[in-house]
Design an enzyme around this catalytic site. Sequence first.
Site, short mmCIF file in Angstrom:
data_model
loop_
_atom_site.label_atom_id
_atom_site.label_comp_id
_atom_site.label_asym_id
_atom_site.label_seq_id
_atom_site.Cartn_x
_atom_site.Cartn_y
_atom_site.Cartn_z
N ALA A 1 39.72 40.93 34.11
CA ALA A 1 39.71 39.48 34.27
C ALA A 1 38.55 38.87 33.49
CB ALA A 1 39.63 39.10 35.74
N GLU A 2 37.35 39.49 33.58
CA GLU A 2 36.19 39.00 32.82
C GLU A 2 35.29 40.13 32.39
OE1 GLU A 2 37.32 35.24 35.03
OE2 GLU A 2 36.57 37.10 35.90
N THR A 3 34.61 39.89 31.28
CA THR A 3 33.56 40.75 30.76
C THR A 3 32.33 39.87 30.50
OG1 THR A 3 35.12 42.27 29.71
CG2 THR A 3 32.87 42.26 28.85
#
Length: 293
Positions: free
Chosen positions: A45-47
Site C-alpha cells: 500500500a505504501e513505501t
Amino acid sequence: MRRRLYQLDVFTTKPYEGNPLAVITDGDGISRERMQAVAREMNLAETVFVQRPTNNRALARLRIFTTQTELPLAGHPVIGTWFLLAELGVVPAQTGQVHVQQQTGAGILPVEIGFHDGRPARVTMTQKPAKFQRARFSRTALAQALGLRPSHFSPSLPLEFVSTGIFNLMVPLRNRAALKRVRLDINALARTLGPSGTMAHCFALGGRAKAYSRGMLPWGVMEDPATGSAGGSLGAYLVRHGHLRGMEPLEITQGVEMGRPSHIQVVVEELRGRLVPRVSGSAVRILEGHIEA
C-alpha cells in the site's frame, strides 16, 4: 546504490497481521522517479523514504509513495516509520513519552512515541484539522461499485469526504453483516470517487466508541488492512455527527475480512472550533536487508 530496507506490520503487535509497510531509512539522493519505481517493486500500500529534513524544526522527512503516486500524508506509514526509527535509536529511548516533529508533504506535524522498558510501545500521530466535503454522487452508484444495495447504507449518517491530510470517503453501513458483503468493482469505484478521494472507508458502528471498517481502494491493492489517515477522518466525522464525544477514545478494527486484523486508536480534540485527530498504534518488524535504489 545499496539502501537499507525494512518491512514492518503496522497497527498490530503480531507478525503477519496489520498493514505491511516498506521503509528505506537512507533515502537521501534518490530521485522521485526512482522512489516511485521502488514503491512499485515493493507492491505494498505504501513505501516510505526517510530523508534529512529541509526544515530544522523536524527530526526527519518522510516521503510516502503508493504504487501509483506520492502522498502528502498517510497513517500507517507514519506510525510504522517512527516505530522503526525509535527501535533503531534515531529517537533515543526514554521513560514515558518522547515528542518529535516530522516533515511530511502535509507540513510539519508532531509525533509522540511511548516507550516501555526501553523499547517503543506505541506511536501517536497528530493529523491536520478535519475538512469536510459533501459527496455529490448517488448512493446507488456507490452501492453498485461496492457490490451492495442502497439499503445497506446507514439511513442516519451521510456519505461525506473527510480529510485530515488526504480526502477519504466515509461510507456508513447499517451493520457488520453489510460490511462483510462488500465486493469491490475497482473501475466503478474509480469512476464514482473521481479525483476527490483516495478511498471508500466503509464502516459499521459496533457500540459506543467502537467501529469496524474496510478500506476499499480504486487502484492497486484494492483493499487496505489498516488506514490511519481514514481512521482519523472517521473519528472527526463521528464527532461532527454526534456519534462520538471529543476526547473519547475510538477503537477501530480493520482488515478482519482480509485475514489481517488491525487495531487503530483515535482521539479527537476540539480546538477553536476545529476537530484535530490523534491516531495511535503499534508495529512489529518482520524483515530487513538491502535494496538497489
